[in-house]
Design an enzyme around this catalytic site. Structure first.
Site, PDB file in Angstrom:
ATOM      1  N   ARG A  40      17.379  23.427 -40.516  1.00 48.59           N
ATOM      2  CA  ARG A  40      18.531  23.763 -39.670  1.00 48.59           C
ATOM      3  C   ARG A  40      18.140  23.931 -38.208  1.00 48.59           C
ATOM      4  O   ARG A  40      18.805  23.438 -37.327  1.00 48.59           O
ATOM      5  CB  ARG A  40      19.183  25.049 -40.193  1.00 48.59           C
ATOM      6  CG  ARG A  40      20.611  24.792 -40.684  1.00 48.59           C
ATOM      7  CD  ARG A  40      21.211  26.019 -41.296  1.00 48.59           C
ATOM      8  NE  ARG A  40      20.710  26.218 -42.655  1.00 48.59           N
ATOM      9  CZ  ARG A  40      20.812  27.349 -43.327  1.00 48.59           C
ATOM     10  NH1 ARG A  40      21.368  28.402 -42.785  1.00 48.59           N
ATOM     11  NH2 ARG A  40      20.380  27.448 -44.557  1.00 48.59           N
TER      12      ARG A  40
ATOM     13  N   GLU B 107       8.302  20.794 -61.185  1.00 45.17           N
ATOM     14  CA  GLU B 107       7.428  21.860 -61.701  1.00 45.17           C
ATOM     15  C   GLU B 107       7.766  23.214 -61.080  1.00 45.17           C
ATOM     16  O   GLU B 107       7.743  24.252 -61.750  1.00 45.17           O
ATOM     17  CB  GLU B 107       5.969  21.500 -61.404  1.00 45.17           C
ATOM     18  CG  GLU B 107       4.960  22.462 -61.967  1.00 45.17           C
ATOM     19  CD  GLU B 107       5.001  22.517 -63.485  1.00 45.17           C
ATOM     20  OE1 GLU B 107       4.563  21.583 -64.146  1.00 45.17           O
ATOM     21  OE2 GLU B 107       5.509  23.538 -64.014  1.00 45.17           O
TER      22      GLU B 107
ATOM     23  N   VAL C 169      10.722  26.156 -62.306  1.00 49.24           N
ATOM     24  CA  VAL C 169      10.632  27.188 -63.356  1.00 49.24           C
ATOM     25  C   VAL C 169       9.309  27.931 -63.223  1.00 49.24           C
ATOM     26  O   VAL C 169       8.243  27.312 -63.214  1.00 49.24           O
ATOM     27  CB  VAL C 169      10.691  26.562 -64.771  1.00 49.24           C
ATOM     28  CG1 VAL C 169      10.717  27.656 -65.835  1.00 49.24           C
ATOM     29  CG2 VAL C 169      11.875  25.637 -64.927  1.00 49.24           C
TER      30      VAL C 169
ATOM     31  N   LYS D 172      16.652  28.281 -65.367  1.00 48.99           N
ATOM     32  CA  LYS D 172      15.266  27.936 -65.713  1.00 48.99           C
ATOM     33  C   LYS D 172      15.135  27.710 -67.220  1.00 48.99           C
ATOM     34  O   LYS D 172      14.446  26.782 -67.665  1.00 48.99           O
ATOM     35  CB  LYS D 172      14.332  29.051 -65.240  1.00 48.99           C
ATOM     36  CG  LYS D 172      14.277  29.167 -63.713  1.00 48.99           C
ATOM     37  CD  LYS D 172      13.610  30.468 -63.279  1.00 48.99           C
ATOM     38  CE  LYS D 172      13.485  30.582 -61.768  1.00 48.99           C
ATOM     39  NZ  LYS D 172      13.115  31.932 -61.321  1.00 48.99           N
TER      40      LYS D 172
HETATM   41  N1  HSE Z   1      14.495  34.775 -57.296  1.00 46.15           N
HETATM   42  C1  HSE Z   1      13.517  34.122 -58.103  1.00 46.15           C
HETATM   43  C2  HSE Z   1      12.737  35.205 -58.831  1.00 46.15           C
HETATM   44  C3  HSE Z   1      12.617  33.278 -57.246  1.00 46.15           C
HETATM   45  O1  HSE Z   1      12.911  36.391 -58.530  1.00 46.15           O
HETATM   46  O2  HSE Z   1      11.970  34.880 -59.716  1.00 46.15           O
HETATM   47  C4  HSE Z   1      11.902  32.206 -57.999  1.00 46.15           C
HETATM   48  O3  HSE Z   1      12.787  31.312 -58.612  1.00 46.15           O
END
Ligand code: HSE
Length: 435
Positions: free
Chosen positions: A46, A131, A134, A207
């Site tokens: 941005r 990768e 997750v 995830k």
């Molecule tokens: N907000 C996510 C967590 C970040 O707390 O795991 C990673 O995906």
């Protein structure tokens, strides 16, 4: 040596800047490992003037992610913008359609459009790699897709959200309030832009849906995940769990059942002896039950710039080497539609906490409601601490652990107990996930 692999990077937040730094720091090793030089040729963010502490002097700036994705100046596109739709989706579609492999950390995008994007990648003969989507730096996608190719997987479950695990760990260890722990997680940069994604369980659900597709060879279906967040968890539950030999974790669980594939996200009791229960703080962990390896647990950093960048760079390195894995491990035409198992048919043990009026017969009446439905109790404890656990005066917590029963039966027993009038509050129940 072949020509350098030219990266177009969209999104220069914490992860994007870490990717630039890591590619720079590991340039020599990556060139040796992939037999190709990797360079960030073009970027989109941005604000082009913001100081991100990285040297982008040689990169071409694009004000538009889609224009970057289509640009002939890049060979592969790295999407670190975020969001299920909008610029992230448009840019990934544009890059794949233009025959460019894509790397993304965007779980929301994959949860919603993963199957369609995987088809698009296949049609264009390019990679769609994720990768980093997750468990941050934990290489769970590669493990499921490649490392366990010789296994049949029965269950995959884990701690997939660092923010929730951080909150639950600090509440348990230090007796702190939920709100104080959330604020600290936000300050440390673990939480999503909208923390309801974390604490409501939706980030974990996205995830989990990705892991389910990889583990069971099915079409990704995030809508079929039964989702519950950690908002209902009280210190009383964490204390009772501790006394009973469990820890409360926000788990994502996917398993094969006779009724289909069960996908659920909820605060869950994990026996303290399990690998998953040992995992504290922002750390993530995934346990896989598979026929050949039996049980495998991967533990590591699930959030944060460097850890997530590690996964992004691993995907870039694979593409530099010429690897073009099927995104979900199989050709999309062979991914079966997911048959969801209804949660009412879930079979397992439960922790139940009831806030009962401290009157003669209350515990006996509650126990009777369970007995008449053949729910066998492993333990029942009425604790004489009126008010101490959040209940109104004149009440006492009754904590039960059941042996395996169907969720429908448990819910019916609790409804009957409520109707008897011995309970001052809505019952709390938490599934137990055995090792
Ligand atoms: N907000 C996510 C967590 C970040 O707390 O795991 C990673 O995906």
């Amino acid at each position: 040596m072949p020509a350098p692999l030219r990266i177009g990077l969209a999104g220069l937040g914490t992860v994007g800047a870490s990717v630039v730094r890591l590619l720079d720091r590991q340039a020599a090793a990556l060139t040796a490992r992939t037999a190709r030089r990797i360079e960030v040729s073009a970027v989109n963010a941005r604000d082009p003037n913001k100081d991100r502490g990285v040297d982008l002097a040689r990169a071409k700036w694009f004000g538009d992610a889609v224009a970057l994705a289509r640009s002939p100046d890049i060979d592969i596109f790295v999407e670190l913008i975020g969001g299920a739709d909008g610029p992230a989706l448009e840019a990934v579609e544009a890059a794949l359609s233009a025959g460019k492999s894509c790397v993304t950390a965007n779980k929301a995008l994959l949860a919603k459009h993963g199957l369609r994007l995987a088809r698009l990648a296949e049609e264009n003969g390019v990679a769609l790699s994720f990768e980093a989507s997750v468990a941050g730096g934990v290489p769970i996608v590669k493990t499921l897709r490649e490392g366990l190719a010789g296994n049949s997987i029965e269950r995959v479950y884990g701690i997939l959200n660092g923010t929730c695990n951080y909150i639950l760990s600090r509440m348990e260890r230090e007796g702190l309030s939920f709100d104080a722990c959330l604020k600290e997680a936000q300050r440390l940069g673990y939480a999503e832009a909208d923390p309801t994604f974390d604490i409501g369980g939706f980030d974990t659900a996205h995830k989990l849906a990705i892991l389910t597709s990889l583990a069971f060879g099915v079409q990704i279906d995030a809508e079929a995940v039964d989702v519950e967040g950690i908002q209902s968890i009280r210190l009383a539950d964490l204390e009772a769990a501790d006394e009973l030999g469990y820890r409360v974790k926000l788990l994502g669980v996917a398993r094969r059942t006779p009724d289909g594939i069960e996908q659920r996200v909820a605060p869950t009791m994990a026996p303290k002896s399990s690998a998953i229960a040992q995992v504290m703080g922002v750390t993530n962990a995934v346990t896989i039950d598979a026929d050949a390896v039996h049980e495998l647990t991967l533990v590591g950093p699930g959030a944060g710039g460097e850890a997530t960048a590690s996964a992004v760079v691993a995907d870039i390195a694979d593409i530099a080497r010429g690897v073009r894995s099927k995104p979900f491990g199989l050709p999309t035409s062979e991914l079966a539609p997911l048959e969801p198992a209804p949660m009412q048919l879930h079979l397992g043990g439960y922790y139940v906490r009831l806030c009962a009026y401290d009157r003669p017969g209350a515990a006996a009446a509650i126990a009777a409601r369970f007995a008449e439905r053949d729910i066998s109790l492993e333990s029942i404890v009425q604790r004489r601490r009126p008010g101490a656990e959040g209940g109104p005066p004149g009440t006492a917590p009754v904590v039960l652990i059941t042996y395996a029963t169907h969720e429908k039966t448990l819910r019916e027993a609790l409804e009957a107990a409520v109707a008897d009038g011995f309970l001052a509050e809505k019952p709390q129940f938490i599934r137990i996930e055995r090792e």
